[in-house]
Design a protein around this motif. Sequence first.
Motif, PDB file in Angstrom:
ATOM      1  N   GLU A   1      -0.595  23.478  13.613  1.00 50.23           N
ATOM      2  CA  GLU A   1      -1.192  23.362  14.628  1.00 50.23           C
ATOM      3  C   GLU A   1      -2.663  23.594  15.284  1.00 50.23           C
ATOM      4  O   GLU A   1      -3.166  23.104  16.781  1.00 50.23           O
ATOM      5  N   GLU A   2      -3.504  23.236  14.485  1.00 50.85           N
ATOM      6  CA  GLU A   2      -4.913  24.015  14.652  1.00 50.85           C
ATOM      7  C   GLU A   2      -5.505  23.336  13.460  1.00 50.85           C
ATOM      8  O   GLU A   2      -4.531  23.764  11.804  1.00 50.85           O
ATOM      9  N   PRO A   3      -6.562  22.802  12.514  1.00 47.98           N
ATOM     10  CA  PRO A   3      -7.320  22.941  11.956  1.00 47.98           C
ATOM     11  C   PRO A   3      -7.049  24.614  10.951  1.00 47.98           C
ATOM     12  O   PRO A   3      -7.212  25.263  11.917  1.00 47.98           O
ATOM     13  N   ILE A   4      -7.316  25.153   9.644  1.00 46.39           N
ATOM     14  CA  ILE A   4      -7.528  25.782   9.081  1.00 46.39           C
ATOM     15  C   ILE A   4      -8.832  25.697   8.545  1.00 46.39           C
ATOM     16  O   ILE A   4      -8.742  26.604   8.403  1.00 46.39           O
ATOM     17  N   ALA A   5      -9.079  25.140   8.143  1.00 51.36           N
ATOM     18  CA  ALA A   5     -11.077  25.337   7.795  1.00 51.36           C
ATOM     19  C   ALA A   5     -11.506  24.347   9.371  1.00 51.36           C
ATOM     20  O   ALA A   5     -11.025  22.735   8.793  1.00 51.36           O
ATOM     21  N   THR A   6     -12.967  24.746   9.318  1.00 49.99           N
ATOM     22  CA  THR A   6     -13.259  23.150  10.172  1.00 49.99           C
ATOM     23  C   THR A   6     -14.506  23.628   9.606  1.00 49.99           C
ATOM     24  O   THR A   6     -15.209  24.731   9.152  1.00 49.99           O
ATOM     25  N   GLY A   7     -15.885  22.647   9.083  1.00 51.02           N
ATOM     26  CA  GLY A   7     -17.341  22.405   9.083  1.00 51.02           C
ATOM     27  C   GLY A   7     -18.180  21.856   9.522  1.00 51.02           C
ATOM     28  O   GLY A   7     -17.352  20.583   9.698  1.00 51.02           O
ATOM     29  N   ASN A   8     -20.096  21.762   9.077  1.00 52.55           N
ATOM     30  CA  ASN A   8     -20.430  20.731   8.928  1.00 52.55           C
ATOM     31  C   ASN A   8     -19.606  19.456   8.648  1.00 52.55           C
ATOM     32  O   ASN A   8     -20.836  18.335   8.457  1.00 52.55           O
TER      33      ASN A   8
END
Length: 134
Positions: free
Chosen positions: A117-124
């Motif tokens: 449904e949405e990212p479980i992790a994000t980062g640069n």
Amino acid sequence: MRTTLTEQLKAFKNGIILDSDGQPSECYNFYDWFCKDKSLKNKSEKLFKMVQRWVKNRNTDTDKVYVFFKNNCPINGPLYDDFRICDIETGDVLFTVTPKCGHSGKAEVWGRQNGFEEPIATGNSMNEIYKQSF
């Protein structure tokens, strides 16, 4: 019959790109793409190196999964690549890993654990992703 990520990575170390069926791949393990065919080999080599890092950083049992690649074309934004880690028995995608999303410009991991449904992790960067627990 699906091949394991163990076998895919072993072949990659020997300069062979195996698809998820364990065959040398004319499309370099890409399931879908919008880029030029001649760019697939370089993209695949880059993605397999990222998969190697994923396996090391996420403690992945490579005998229970396989990987395939996708080149994505968002309505707005540049083309971008991802790799998908799939369950060897069911074929279900467990993780979609996008080193640089064409929508957000960030590294993202989407997962089965929240139904994608949405990212479980994000980062640069993927380095930021590897510091997160999920």
